[in-house]
Design an enzyme around this catalytic site. Structure first.
Site, PDB file in Angstrom:
ATOM      1  N   GLY A   1     -35.578  17.198  24.921  1.00 59.04           N
ATOM      2  CA  GLY A   1     -36.500  17.939  24.055  1.00 59.04           C
ATOM      3  C   GLY A   1     -36.944  19.215  24.726  1.00 59.04           C
ATOM      4  N   ALA A   2     -37.138  19.126  26.042  1.00 58.19           N
ATOM      5  CA  ALA A   2     -37.539  20.275  26.844  1.00 58.19           C
ATOM      6  C   ALA A   2     -37.341  19.907  28.306  1.00 58.19           C
ATOM      7  CB  ALA A   2     -38.993  20.651  26.570  1.00 58.19           C
TER       8      ALA A   2
ATOM      9  N   GLU B   1     -39.089  20.884  32.252  1.00 61.17           N
ATOM     10  CA  GLU B   1     -40.310  21.455  32.808  1.00 61.17           C
ATOM     11  C   GLU B   1     -40.081  22.422  33.953  1.00 61.17           C
ATOM     12  OE1 GLU B   1     -39.698  17.375  34.892  1.00 61.17           O
ATOM     13  OE2 GLU B   1     -39.382  18.254  32.920  1.00 61.17           O
TER      14      GLU B   1
ATOM     15  N   HIS C   1     -47.126  18.643  27.177  1.00 60.26           N
ATOM     16  CA  HIS C   1     -46.381  17.714  28.032  1.00 60.26           C
ATOM     17  C   HIS C   1     -45.698  18.475  29.166  1.00 60.26           C
ATOM     18  CE1 HIS C   1     -43.419  14.186  28.457  1.00 60.26           C
ATOM     19  NE2 HIS C   1     -42.858  15.163  29.173  1.00 60.26           N
ATOM     20  N   GLU C   2     -44.958  19.526  28.825  1.00 63.68           N
ATOM     21  CA  GLU C   2     -44.220  20.259  29.855  1.00 63.68           C
ATOM     22  C   GLU C   2     -45.176  20.960  30.810  1.00 63.68           C
ATOM     23  OE1 GLU C   2     -41.141  19.566  30.095  1.00 63.68           O
ATOM     24  OE2 GLU C   2     -41.173  18.529  28.176  1.00 63.68           O
TER      25      GLU C   2
ATOM     26  N   HIS D   1     -46.358  18.779  33.590  1.00 63.52           N
ATOM     27  CA  HIS D   1     -45.386  18.620  34.664  1.00 63.52           C
ATOM     28  C   HIS D   1     -45.570  19.646  35.779  1.00 63.52           C
ATOM     29  CE1 HIS D   1     -42.809  15.388  33.405  1.00 63.52           C
ATOM     30  NE2 HIS D   1     -42.461  15.960  32.262  1.00 63.52           N
TER      31      HIS D   1
ATOM     32  N   GLU E   1     -43.098  11.313  33.916  1.00 66.01           N
ATOM     33  CA  GLU E   1     -42.991  11.252  32.465  1.00 66.01           C
ATOM     34  C   GLU E   1     -44.157  10.535  31.785  1.00 66.01           C
ATOM     35  OE1 GLU E   1     -41.158  13.273  31.271  1.00 66.01           O
ATOM     36  OE2 GLU E   1     -39.729  13.633  32.886  1.00 66.01           O
TER      37      GLU E   1
END
Length: 804
Positions: A254-255, A257, A288-289, A292, A311
């Site tokens: 999805g992505a 970091e 979310h990213e 990280h 995660e």
């Protein structure tokens, strides 16, 4: 040759104080390879070690200025010997571009012919881009120079320090592990600004410039709001010198970091309309990213058994900060309805594992790759939410901040974090971690009744739980709600005798529910009428669990959908119910004979909902559901002709391709009409949509063409997905049966040849239809043969469990 734990431990004992100087040449006439010159400096405590570098050609090696004639290069590793003390190694090679998202991914945009190359890294993938010690506990500063087309923009981990024509030089990074390296080059369309003394930017392909401009203000606001919120939560400041974010083509994740330049799959920048649900989910990914940057980048795990330290924390913080920091309401609805149900499924398969396994349980990197799953993300998120509920937010953040400061720019383990949390709290966090993080599986919270009709909460399991329980009157109104602790002793609720009772009503813990008959009957009558979005979400998730396990029959589940889908007013929950019903329920809980009735029930519910709602976001979700299930070809054809539904919902490009695919599945759209739609679209998404629609046509020839295209040696990850997902048709098993067998025969070789990321794509393309007992037995036999690569074997074993 996946790196083993033993090899990583041995190399970490021999190698220290590493640095990289990387010089990439993305120019030249060769469209298949690029030039890479890398200088590594490190201290060697022993005479021998090795570098990873995959599929290099024209390799030359020099150690301490002396050329090495026989490099010992085997296509994956470079042997180094005769080392002593401070060492300099220079490697020059040509490296291949890839189309599968694992390495230096190259893509030519069909919309305008522009070329983009981006290094997408993850486990065992840095070595596909440059020579390195490809393990997380050998962190190093990286200095990068890139030669590229002078028209291009190049973005990487650090700020640009100089640019002369097409040659870019970037600031040296702080110590990061090789898998966090990134470089993205192409004629990007960019939106930039400054905040908190740092440069920020969003970037996308030129053909998505209008979409980036459309969303730029929101993306900037979301980024800065999340950034500022993290500054309030964490004592450690943001540890890098810039914050770019890029929507890139072909991403397997999805992505990713990568510090200084976070990369996202560009499907997160949809063409046409962006729904509130999409905006909220995208904000959660952005948050979310960003999490990280602290969990994973500033403090990095020592080995992959602590994947959860990255995660689980990022998943928990992403939903939390998207709502509390950036103001996107309803993130818990998305987590509870769309992510957490998959974690319950994963935790009952043979492949389940503790959120925090032991190092020896992750013997190599391929095994580690399989743990990037619903356990490490959604279950870990849920466990952390329970920890915060049980511990209190102040103690939680105090422990987290102590951990981050203690291990900044270093590596840490579960014991390090638990120790910091234990110091910050009077509670026994070590014992909590043993029960919640070191054990797989989950408890059950049951509602029982005594002789007077008093509900009694009973735990089946070993973990302490703190959660909200809500009681309802027969008309659906709330009679009371309170936070309770449940451990060894049952908890009676005498004030709520005779009332329906929903434990874990806001999802604070991770446990299966077993409701008493009176509450079950209440849910079937009142589900859509309950005012609290989270309570409805928890109850729908409970229904997903029960129909999967057989505790709820399919006809009763279909009746629940028929009665309560159309009145649902939360778009995120509505989308989740549709996705789950048309996904795993249809493909795994419904027999082929039951599929038509389930599809028709969903179509009828969507049509009824569309006729009765004036909420635009709800109408969009329902229209998408109807587009995927209607059998009325004339109706769907009129939608294409008018560009909107008969109820006035405009067709965005994604919904338009859903309609085209459904018409193709019904046999109401031929190749010529699909090609006209592809030309009308003119984008990469259009090419993929057309491929899926062509594969969906209900003819033997169409299925054969799709399968042949999927097996092309250099098929891209996105095109493989489109071809195979379009091929499966749960209502036409006779057409698909040969390709179930072909998939089981050919997929292992494809996965072996294409690597980890493509193995994930191949595994997720497993037939989404009823599989016969003979096909299931063949799957089991192939797995038992030991010939299936690790990543694909994990996914196939999961499917085998689901089938069994």
């Amino acid at each position: 040759m996946s790196l083993t734990l033993a090899e990583a431990r041995a190399r970490a004992a021999l190698v220290s104080d590493v640095s990289y100087e990387i010089d990439l040449d993305l120019t030249g006439d060769d469209p298949d390879t690029y030039g890479c010159r890398t200088t590594l400096r490190f201290d060697a405590a022993g005479p021998e070690t090795f570098l990873e570098l995959t599929n290099a050609t024209g390799l030359s090696l020099a150690v301490d200025g002396t050329p090495v004639e026989r490099t010992g290069y085997d296509g994956r590793r470079i042997a180094l010997d005769g080392l002593a003390g401070r060492t300099e190694v220079v490697v020059e090679a040509r490296m291949p571009y890839v189309t599968d998202g694992d390495g230096m991914h190259a893509m030519t945009d069909p919309a305008d012919g522009e070329r983009y190359v981006s290094a997408y890294l993850s486990l065992d993938v840095a070595q596909r881009v440059f020579p390195c010690f490809d393990q997380v506990d050998l962190k190093a500063p990286i200095t990068l120079t890139v030669a590229a087309d002078p028209r291009w923009t190049v973005i990487a981990n650090g700020q640009v320090t100089s640019r002369e024509g097409g040659r870019w030089t970037f600031a040296t990074t702080p110590r990061i592990c090789p898998s966090l390296f990134v470089v993205c080059a192409g004629p990007w369309h960019s939106v930039t600004w400054e905040h908190a003394g740092l440069p920020f930017g969003w970037h996308a392909r030129q053909s998505l410039a209008a979409e980036l401009d459309r969303d730029a203000a929101e993306l900037e606001r979301t980024t800065t709001d999340c950034f500022d919120h993290y500054a309030e939560l964490f004592d450690e400041p943001y540890p890098f010198d810039s914050y770019d974010q890029l929507f890139g083509p072909g991403h397997n994740w999805g992505a990713m970091e990568t510090p200084g330049c976070v990369t996202y799959r560009d499907e997160l920048l949809p063409r046409g309309r962006v729904t509130d649900d999409q905006r909220m989910k995208r904000a959660a990914v952005i948050a979310h990213e960003m999490a990280h940057m602290w969990f994973g980048n500033l403090v990095t795990m020592r080995w992959w058994e602590d994947t959860w330290l990255n995660e689980s924390f990022a998943d928990y913080m992403g939903y939390r900060v998207a709502e509390a920091g950036a103001g996107f309401a309803g993130t818990l609805v998305a987590h509870e309805s769309q992510r957490k149900p998959a974690a319950y499924v994963a935790d009952e398969r043979r492949s389940t594992h503790p959120v925090a396994p032991r190092p020896e349980d992750v013997p190599d990197v391929d095994s580690a790759f399989t743990n990037f799953d619903s356990i490490s993300y959604a279950k870990g998120n849920s466990c952390l939410r329970q920890l915060v509920t049980w511990l209190g937010d102040d103690d939680f953040l105090s422990g987290v901040n102590a951990h981050l400061t203690r291990h900044r720019f270093g590596n840490a383990t579960l014991d390090d974090l638990v120790g910091a949390l234990d110091e910050a709290s009077e509670r026994d966090v070590r014992q909590w971690a043993e029960l919640w993080l070191r054990r797989s599986g989950f408890d059950t919270i049951a509602v029982e009744r005594d002789d007077d009709g008093v509900p009694v909460l009973v735990r089946e399991g070993v973990r302490p739980h703190r959660f909200r329980v809500t009681a309802f009157r027969a008309d659906g109104t709330v009679a009371g709600s309170e936070l309770v602790d449940l451990a060894d002793s049952p908890v009676p609720l005498p004030d709520w005798a005779g009332l329906a009772v929903v434990p874990n009503s806001h999802g604070e813990t991770f446990a299966r529910l077993r409701l008493d008959p009176a509450t079950t009957a209440f849910v079937h009558e009142q589900l859509s009428h309950l005012d609290d979005d989270l309570v409805r979400t928890v109850l729908w998730a409970h229904a997903f669990d029960e129909v999967r396990t057989g505790a709820l029959s399919l006809p009763v589940y279909v009746d629940l959908v028929a009665r309560h889908l159309s009145p649902e007013r939360n778009p995120s929950l509505l989308t989740a119910v549709l996705d789950r019903t048309l996904g795993s329920v249809l493909s795994r809980s419904a027999s082929a004979a039951e599929v038509p009735g389930l599809v028709d029930a969903v179509a009828a519910a969507c049509a009824a909902g569309l006729a009765g709602t004036d909420d635009e976001q709800v109408a969009i979700a329902l229209a998408r559901g109807l587009a995927a299930t209607s059998r009325d070809a004339a109706l769907l054809g009129s939608w294409l002709a008018e560009g909107r539904t008969d109820t006035g919902v405009e067709l965005d490009p994604g919904m338009r391709w859903t309609v085209v695919t459904r018409l193709s599945t019904l046999g109401a759209m031929d190749a010529e009409a699909i090609e006209a739609e592809r030309l009308r679209d003119g984008s990469l998404a259009g090419d993929l949509g057309a491929a899926r629609a062509l594969a969906a046509r209900p003819t033997a020839a169409a299925k054969a063409e799709a399968w042949k295209a999927a097996l092309e040696p250099d098929v891209s990850n996105r095109m493989f997905e489109a071809q195979v997902h379009g091929l499966w048709d749960p209502e036409r098993l006779d057409l698909c049966a040969p390709y179930v067998d072909a998939y089981l025969e050919h997929a292992p070789a494809v996965a072996e040849r294409r690597g980890q990321g493509f193995s994930l794509v191949v595994g997720r393309a497993f037939p989404s239809l009823e599989v016969t007992p003979a096909q299931r037995d063949r799957l089991a036999a192939v797995l038992a043969s030991g010939s299936v690569p690790t990543v694909l074997a994990r996914l196939w074993n999961d499917h085998l469990d689901d089938l069994t």
